[in-house]
Design an enzyme around this catalytic site. Structure first.
Site, PDB file in Angstrom:
ATOM      1  N   ARG A 165     -13.101  -8.291  -1.228  1.00  0.00           N
ATOM      2  CA  ARG A 165     -12.642  -7.899   0.116  1.00  0.00           C
ATOM      3  C   ARG A 165     -12.253  -6.423   0.120  1.00  0.00           C
ATOM      4  O   ARG A 165     -11.624  -5.932  -0.811  1.00  0.00           O
ATOM      5  CB  ARG A 165     -11.417  -8.719   0.529  1.00  0.00           C
ATOM      6  CG  ARG A 165     -10.753  -8.155   1.795  1.00  0.00           C
ATOM      7  CD  ARG A 165      -9.298  -8.565   1.919  1.00  0.00           C
ATOM      8  NE  ARG A 165      -8.670  -7.969   3.089  1.00  0.00           N
ATOM      9  CZ  ARG A 165      -7.862  -6.908   3.048  1.00  0.00           C
ATOM     10  NH1 ARG A 165      -7.582  -6.304   1.909  1.00  0.00           N
ATOM     11  NH2 ARG A 165      -7.333  -6.429   4.159  1.00  0.00           N
ATOM     12  N   VAL A 166     -12.613  -5.731   1.193  1.00  0.00           N
ATOM     13  CA  VAL A 166     -12.179  -4.345   1.369  1.00  0.00           C
ATOM     14  C   VAL A 166     -11.486  -4.253   2.720  1.00  0.00           C
ATOM     15  O   VAL A 166     -12.021  -4.723   3.729  1.00  0.00           O
ATOM     16  CB  VAL A 166     -13.375  -3.372   1.307  1.00  0.00           C
ATOM     17  CG1 VAL A 166     -12.922  -1.950   1.589  1.00  0.00           C
ATOM     18  CG2 VAL A 166     -14.048  -3.444  -0.062  1.00  0.00           C
ATOM     19  N   GLY A 167     -10.284  -3.673   2.723  1.00  0.00           N
ATOM     20  CA  GLY A 167      -9.526  -3.530   3.977  1.00  0.00           C
ATOM     21  C   GLY A 167      -9.712  -2.150   4.580  1.00  0.00           C
ATOM     22  O   GLY A 167     -10.734  -1.488   4.382  1.00  0.00           O
ATOM     23  N   ASP A 168      -8.680  -1.733   5.301  1.00  0.00           N
ATOM     24  CA  ASP A 168      -8.749  -0.456   6.025  1.00  0.00           C
ATOM     25  C   ASP A 168      -8.594   0.772   5.132  1.00  0.00           C
ATOM     26  O   ASP A 168      -9.036   1.870   5.483  1.00  0.00           O
ATOM     27  CB  ASP A 168      -7.629  -0.424   7.068  1.00  0.00           C
ATOM     28  CG  ASP A 168      -6.271  -0.609   6.407  1.00  0.00           C
ATOM     29  OD1 ASP A 168      -6.062  -1.669   5.768  1.00  0.00           O
ATOM     30  OD2 ASP A 168      -5.430   0.307   6.484  1.00  0.00           O
ATOM     31  N   THR A 224       0.804  -1.231   0.000  1.00  0.00           N
ATOM     32  CA  THR A 224       0.000   0.000   0.000  1.00  0.00           C
ATOM     33  C   THR A 224       0.837   1.281   0.000  1.00  0.00           C
ATOM     34  O   THR A 224       1.941   1.300   0.545  1.00  0.00           O
ATOM     35  CB  THR A 224      -0.847  -0.040   1.282  1.00  0.00           C
ATOM     36  OG1 THR A 224      -1.665  -1.188   1.218  1.00  0.00           O
ATOM     37  CG2 THR A 224      -1.685   1.186   1.468  1.00  0.00           C
ATOM     38  N   THR A 271      -0.846   1.532   6.847  1.00  0.00           N
ATOM     39  CA  THR A 271      -0.607   0.397   5.958  1.00  0.00           C
ATOM     40  C   THR A 271      -0.447  -0.853   6.821  1.00  0.00           C
ATOM     41  O   THR A 271      -0.074  -0.756   7.984  1.00  0.00           O
ATOM     42  CB  THR A 271       0.668   0.613   5.117  1.00  0.00           C
ATOM     43  OG1 THR A 271       1.051  -0.633   4.532  1.00  0.00           O
ATOM     44  CG2 THR A 271       1.837   1.140   5.930  1.00  0.00           C
ATOM     45  N   GLY A 272      -0.719  -1.989   6.231  1.00  0.00           N
ATOM     46  CA  GLY A 272      -0.551  -3.243   6.968  1.00  0.00           C
ATOM     47  C   GLY A 272      -1.788  -4.113   6.871  1.00  0.00           C
ATOM     48  O   GLY A 272      -2.592  -3.962   5.944  1.00  0.00           O
ATOM     49  N   ASP A 273      -1.945  -5.005   7.819  1.00  0.00           N
ATOM     50  CA  ASP A 273      -3.062  -5.955   7.798  1.00  0.00           C
ATOM     51  C   ASP A 273      -4.368  -5.235   8.116  1.00  0.00           C
ATOM     52  O   ASP A 273      -4.635  -4.877   9.271  1.00  0.00           O
ATOM     53  CB  ASP A 273      -2.838  -7.064   8.836  1.00  0.00           C
ATOM     54  CG  ASP A 273      -1.563  -7.850   8.534  1.00  0.00           C
ATOM     55  OD1 ASP A 273      -1.209  -7.955   7.348  1.00  0.00           O
ATOM     56  OD2 ASP A 273      -0.929  -8.333   9.485  1.00  0.00           O
ATOM     57  N   GLY A 274      -5.180  -5.057   7.088  1.00  0.00           N
ATOM     58  CA  GLY A 274      -6.417  -4.297   7.257  1.00  0.00           C
ATOM     59  C   GLY A 274      -7.305  -4.858   8.351  1.00  0.00           C
ATOM     60  O   GLY A 274      -7.906  -4.099   9.122  1.00  0.00           O
TER      61      GLY A 274
END
Ligand code: ASP
Length: 298
Positions: free
Chosen positions: A186-189, A158, A209-212
């Site tokens: 899928r939608v993350g943060d 990201t 950034t990172g694991d949503g």
């Protein structure tokens, strides 16, 4: 008058042969955003300009070169927010758009402010945003990795940017292709104000950034911004925000943080994180692929 811009190229592992590309990408993005700020542009314009550079760079997981989902396709999320008006715009699971950050910025002036998939694509096309075939965003490297399901150490990641303009307005933006092999849809943060980004002129601006799935429950961007209260330095607040994430959930994350004085902060618990910044007190952009710990600095 203080101007400042910070970009990131994701919390990840960066192997030695990718350091140069990450540094060059962040430097080019900082320069693009800085040119906007120094010619009187707004923080949101600078954020958009910087992120467009990162989206066009296949080193990063945003638009061109983004990771593929379980259907073998690129699906993109991006959002932007301004700290004076609290205006924001966001797109998710969008395809065939070269610069999702520009779609997000255009959506900022409308309602609804979060559009997904087909309706985001329709909005982009209707508003003169550059469209492309969805396959045009897939690079050979990402296709090969997906087909072979390789154990890849340095996946792209990201991108994000925060900026402070001459009027004292802060803005934040983030753009991503999500996570490798993610379920289509899928939608993350990244698309979520508060988690993937936040801006409030009274406190600061943040992009994460990172694991949503780990960032969302700790509302990482807003958490980091709230920690700026009481004039805390952004570097300390960024580190505290990552510690909070670590204490509550598992997962890797990083954030960049800027306050209204143009002070810069960043932190990550991933092995590396590409980051670059420029402020009025510097004569050239600074770029890094890892945050040195206090012990390493001494
Ligand atoms: N935060 C992004 C997501 O979960 C991915 C990343 O930053 O690596 O979609």
């Amino acid at each position: 008058m203080t101007l400042a811009i910070v970009v990131h190229g994701g919390a990840k592992t960066i192997t030695d042969n990718k350091v140069e590309a990450n540094n060059a990408g962040c430097k080019a993005a900082v320069e693009a955003g800085w040119a906007v700020l120094t010619s009187g542009g707004t923080a949101a314009e600078a954020v958009e300009a910087a992120i467009r550079v990162l989206e066009a760079d296949r080193t990063f997981n945003a638009s061109l070169g983004a990771v593929l989902n379980d259907d073998g396709e690129v699906e993109l999320d991006a959002a932007i927010m301004e700290g004076d008006s609290f205006g924001w715009g966001s797109v998710a699971a969008v395809q065939g758009v070269r610069h999702p950050i520009s779609v997000a910025r255009k959506i900022m002036d409308t309602k609804p402010m979060l559009l997904v998939a087909r309706s985001a694509e329709r909005f982009a096309a209707d508003n003169g945003v550059e469209m492309c075939a969805k396959e045009d965003l897939i690079t050979g490297e990402q296709r090969k990795e997906w087909e072979e399901e390789q154990e890849v150490i340095d996946r792209p990641n990201t991108v994000g940017c925060v900026a402070l303009d001459a009027n004292g307005t802060l803005a934040a933006g983030t753009s991503t292709g999500g996570t490798t092999n993610q379920l289509a849809g899928r939608v993350g943060d990244t698309a979520l104000v508060g988690s993937g980004l936040y801006a409030d002129n009274k406190l600061g601006a943040c992009s994460t950034t990172g694991d949503g799935e780990s960032i969302i429950p700790v509302v990482l961007a807003k958490t980091a911004i709230d920690l700026l209260d009481g004039d805390r330095h952004p570097d300390e607040a960024a580190q505290m925000a990552i510690e909070i994430l670590k204490s509550k959930v598992e997962g890797e994350a990083g954030c960049i943080l800027l306050d209204g004085q143009g002070r810069v902060g960043w932190a990550h618990n991933s092995s590396d994180m590409a980051c670059g910044y420029m402020t009025t007190s510097q004569d050239k952009p600074a770029v890094f692929t890892k945050k040195k710990t206090l012990a390493e600095k001494i």
